[in-house]
Design a protein around this motif. Structure first.
Motif, PDB file in Angstrom:
ATOM      1  N   HIS A   1      35.616 -38.546   0.346  1.00  0.00           N
ATOM      2  CA  HIS A   1      35.064 -37.391   0.855  1.00  0.00           C
ATOM      3  C   HIS A   1      35.635 -36.721   2.104  1.00  0.00           C
ATOM      4  CE1 HIS A   1      30.479 -35.124   1.673  1.00  0.00           C
ATOM      5  NE2 HIS A   1      30.877 -35.476   3.192  1.00  0.00           N
ATOM      6  N   VAL A   2      35.465 -35.557   2.219  1.00  0.00           N
ATOM      7  CA  VAL A   2      35.613 -34.899   3.250  1.00  0.00           C
ATOM      8  C   VAL A   2      34.567 -33.873   3.675  1.00  0.00           C
ATOM      9  CG1 VAL A   2      36.885 -32.918   3.837  1.00  0.00           C
ATOM     10  CG2 VAL A   2      37.936 -34.180   2.270  1.00  0.00           C
ATOM     11  N   ARG A   3      34.112 -33.664   4.835  1.00  0.00           N
ATOM     12  CA  ARG A   3      33.154 -32.954   5.871  1.00  0.00           C
ATOM     13  C   ARG A   3      34.030 -31.360   6.213  1.00  0.00           C
ATOM     14  NH1 ARG A   3      28.089 -34.838   9.205  1.00  0.00           N
ATOM     15  NH2 ARG A   3      27.716 -33.439   9.957  1.00  0.00           N
TER      16      ARG A   3
ATOM     17  N   PRO B   1      29.112 -40.412   3.744  1.00  0.00           N
ATOM     18  CA  PRO B   1      27.398 -40.083   2.913  1.00  0.00           C
ATOM     19  C   PRO B   1      27.363 -41.505   1.542  1.00  0.00           C
ATOM     20  CG  PRO B   1      28.565 -38.391   2.353  1.00  0.00           C
ATOM     21  CD  PRO B   1      29.260 -39.052   3.478  1.00  0.00           C
ATOM     22  N   ASN B   2      28.560 -41.627   0.620  1.00  0.00           N
ATOM     23  CA  ASN B   2      28.631 -42.204  -0.517  1.00  0.00           C
ATOM     24  C   ASN B   2      28.621 -43.626   0.114  1.00  0.00           C
ATOM     25  OD1 ASN B   2      28.491 -39.261  -1.784  1.00  0.00           O
ATOM     26  ND2 ASN B   2      30.914 -39.226  -0.964  1.00  0.00           N
TER      27      ASN B   2
ATOM     28  N   ASP C   1      36.825 -28.730  12.189  1.00  0.00           N
ATOM     29  CA  ASP C   1      37.068 -30.216  12.174  1.00  0.00           C
ATOM     30  C   ASP C   1      36.659 -30.432  10.762  1.00  0.00           C
ATOM     31  OD1 ASP C   1      36.901 -29.765  15.063  1.00  0.00           O
ATOM     32  OD2 ASP C   1      36.055 -30.611  15.717  1.00  0.00           O
ATOM     33  N   ILE C   2      37.741 -31.366  10.528  1.00  0.00           N
ATOM     34  CA  ILE C   2      38.026 -32.186   9.114  1.00  0.00           C
ATOM     35  C   ILE C   2      37.468 -33.357   9.315  1.00  0.00           C
ATOM     36  CG2 ILE C   2      39.161 -32.320   6.704  1.00  0.00           C
ATOM     37  CD1 ILE C   2      38.678 -29.520   7.540  1.00  0.00           C
ATOM     38  N   TRP C   3      36.237 -33.937   8.570  1.00  0.00           N
ATOM     39  CA  TRP C   3      36.408 -35.618   9.019  1.00  0.00           C
ATOM     40  C   TRP C   3      36.537 -36.182   7.853  1.00  0.00           C
ATOM     41  CZ3 TRP C   3      34.731 -37.742  13.762  1.00  0.00           C
ATOM     42  CH2 TRP C   3      34.485 -36.536  14.521  1.00  0.00           C
TER      43      TRP C   3
ATOM     44  N   LEU D   1      33.779 -42.049   9.493  1.00  0.00           N
ATOM     45  CA  LEU D   1      34.847 -40.814   8.905  1.00  0.00           C
ATOM     46  C   LEU D   1      36.094 -40.694   9.815  1.00  0.00           C
ATOM     47  CD1 LEU D   1      32.583 -38.523   7.503  1.00  0.00           C
ATOM     48  CD2 LEU D   1      34.103 -39.796   6.341  1.00  0.00           C
ATOM     49  N   ILE D   2      36.968 -40.427   9.695  1.00  0.00           N
ATOM     50  CA  ILE D   2      38.259 -40.175  10.311  1.00  0.00           C
ATOM     51  C   ILE D   2      38.097 -38.775  11.205  1.00  0.00           C
ATOM     52  CG2 ILE D   2      40.657 -40.612  10.956  1.00  0.00           C
ATOM     53  CD1 ILE D   2      38.845 -43.258  11.034  1.00  0.00           C
TER      54      ILE D   2
END
Length: 346
Positions: A258-260, A215-216, A249-251, A221-222
């Motif tokens: 940034h972490v999702r 979003p930034n 799940d960690i994106w 994302l990985i």
């Protein structure tokens, strides 16, 4: 030597753990584990009454929470045989009684038959357990498993299905055809179910692994692997993954860090959300403190234990009193078993 022989005979004839066996409240259904709804219990009872009335065969269904409640550790076979003989299921001369015993928490069951059958019922009872009952028990569908299992056992020992003892040849043929159609429907559902499940899994997989963007800075994302994503999970989330109740799940954005975090609850899990820590790590255990009868209510205790934070809660609930209309007092005919029948686990 004669005295020793007499003593050994008394020991063999006496049920060693008789004081730990449950006492039956009726001769047809003793649902000590309280897993059968009242209507289903009454329907099964009526089928067993019909068998007794039309063929004079005693068939009893018994559910318990665990054999440990009756001081038994080990296989279900000796426990079932001893309980069968302690109650005296079946006619004393013919020894043609039948007992279906389900130990819910142990996840073991057995169909015990009287010694009058010899070994000829061992194979058919095993087929009924493996093909009819266990597939449903594995889905925790105890009601249907017991219901269908009882029907098949009745047919095996009597030659007639419930409700068809006095039917004409045409009516029996119609009943067979109807059951065939029902079976075909069940088989069709069983055959199609994997395709539906596979379709749902594909949709979920697409939704889960579709590309995500930061979003930034809008960079892609990985998705981190299982080892790397633990660094971004809390202890409670790691516990949930260990229990298999929730998968995370960690994106990660390599540009701005940034972490999702996304979570996916398991389709089938016995764990509940903890009131203290909020994680899906609570295991529920039900213990029957007192079985309900036709003259008094029963009591059961439900214990909730969190596998993450250790929070514990316990509550006692009332089991409704059984209606007198469904009572089937009386006593068994004094039959015995020499260990014939079959067992299964799920």
């Amino acid at each position: 030597m004669r005295i020793l022989t007499v003593i050994l005979g008394l020991l063999i004839a006496t049920p060693v753990f008789a004081q730990n066996f449950p006492e039956y409240s009726e001769v047809y259904v003793n649902d000590f584990a309280d897993i059968l709804p009242q209507e289903e219990e009454e329907a099964i009872r009526n089928d067993l009454k019909e068998l007794k009335r039309e063929r004079d065969i005693e068939f009893t269904v018994v559910t318990i929470n665990s054999m440990r409640d009756y001081s038994h550790e080990g296989p279900i076979e000796p426990f079932a045989t001893a309980l069968f003989n302690y109650w005296g299921v079946g006619n004393a001369k013919r020894n043609d009684g039948v007992m279906m015993l389900i130990a819910v928490q142990d996840r073991h069951m057995r169909i015990e038959v009287g010694s009058g059958y010899g070994t000829r019922m061992n194979g058919p009872m095993k087929e009924i357990i493996d093909d009819v009952i266990l597939p449903r028990f594995k889905r925790d569908d105890y009601v249907t498993g017991i219901d269908y299992g009882v029907d098949h056992v009745i047919h095996e020992v009597s030659g007639s299905w419930p409700g068809e003892f006095n039917s004409t040849g045409a009516e029996r043929a119609l009943g067979i055809a109807k059951r065939g159609i029902d079976a075909m429907g069940a088989w069709a559902l069983a055959l199609l179910a994997p395709f539906f499940a596979a379709g749902a899994a594909l949709v979920r997989r697409f939704q889960r692994y579709r590309p995500r963007y930061c979003p930034n800075d809008k960079s892609r994302l990985i998705l981190l692997d299982e080892l790397a994503d633990d660094a971004h999970l809390s202890a409670g989330q790691i516990t949930e993954e260990t229990l298999g109740s929730v998968d995370y799940d960690i994106w990660h954005c390599q540009e701005c860090d940034h972490v999702r975090v996304e979570n996916y609850k398991a389709f089938f899990t016995r764990y509940q959300v903890c009131r203290a820590c909020g994680h899906r790590a609570v295991e529920s255990t039900t213990t029957i403190l007192q079985s309900a009868t036709t003259s008094s209510t029963g009591r059961k205790r439900i214990d909730l234990d969190c596998q993450h934070c250790g929070d514990h809660s316990s509550a006692v609930f009332t089991i409704p009193m059984k209606s007198k209309s469904s009572s089937s007092g009386g006593s068994f005919g004094g039959g015995s078993s020499s260990g014939g029948g079959a067992s299964g686990s799920w």
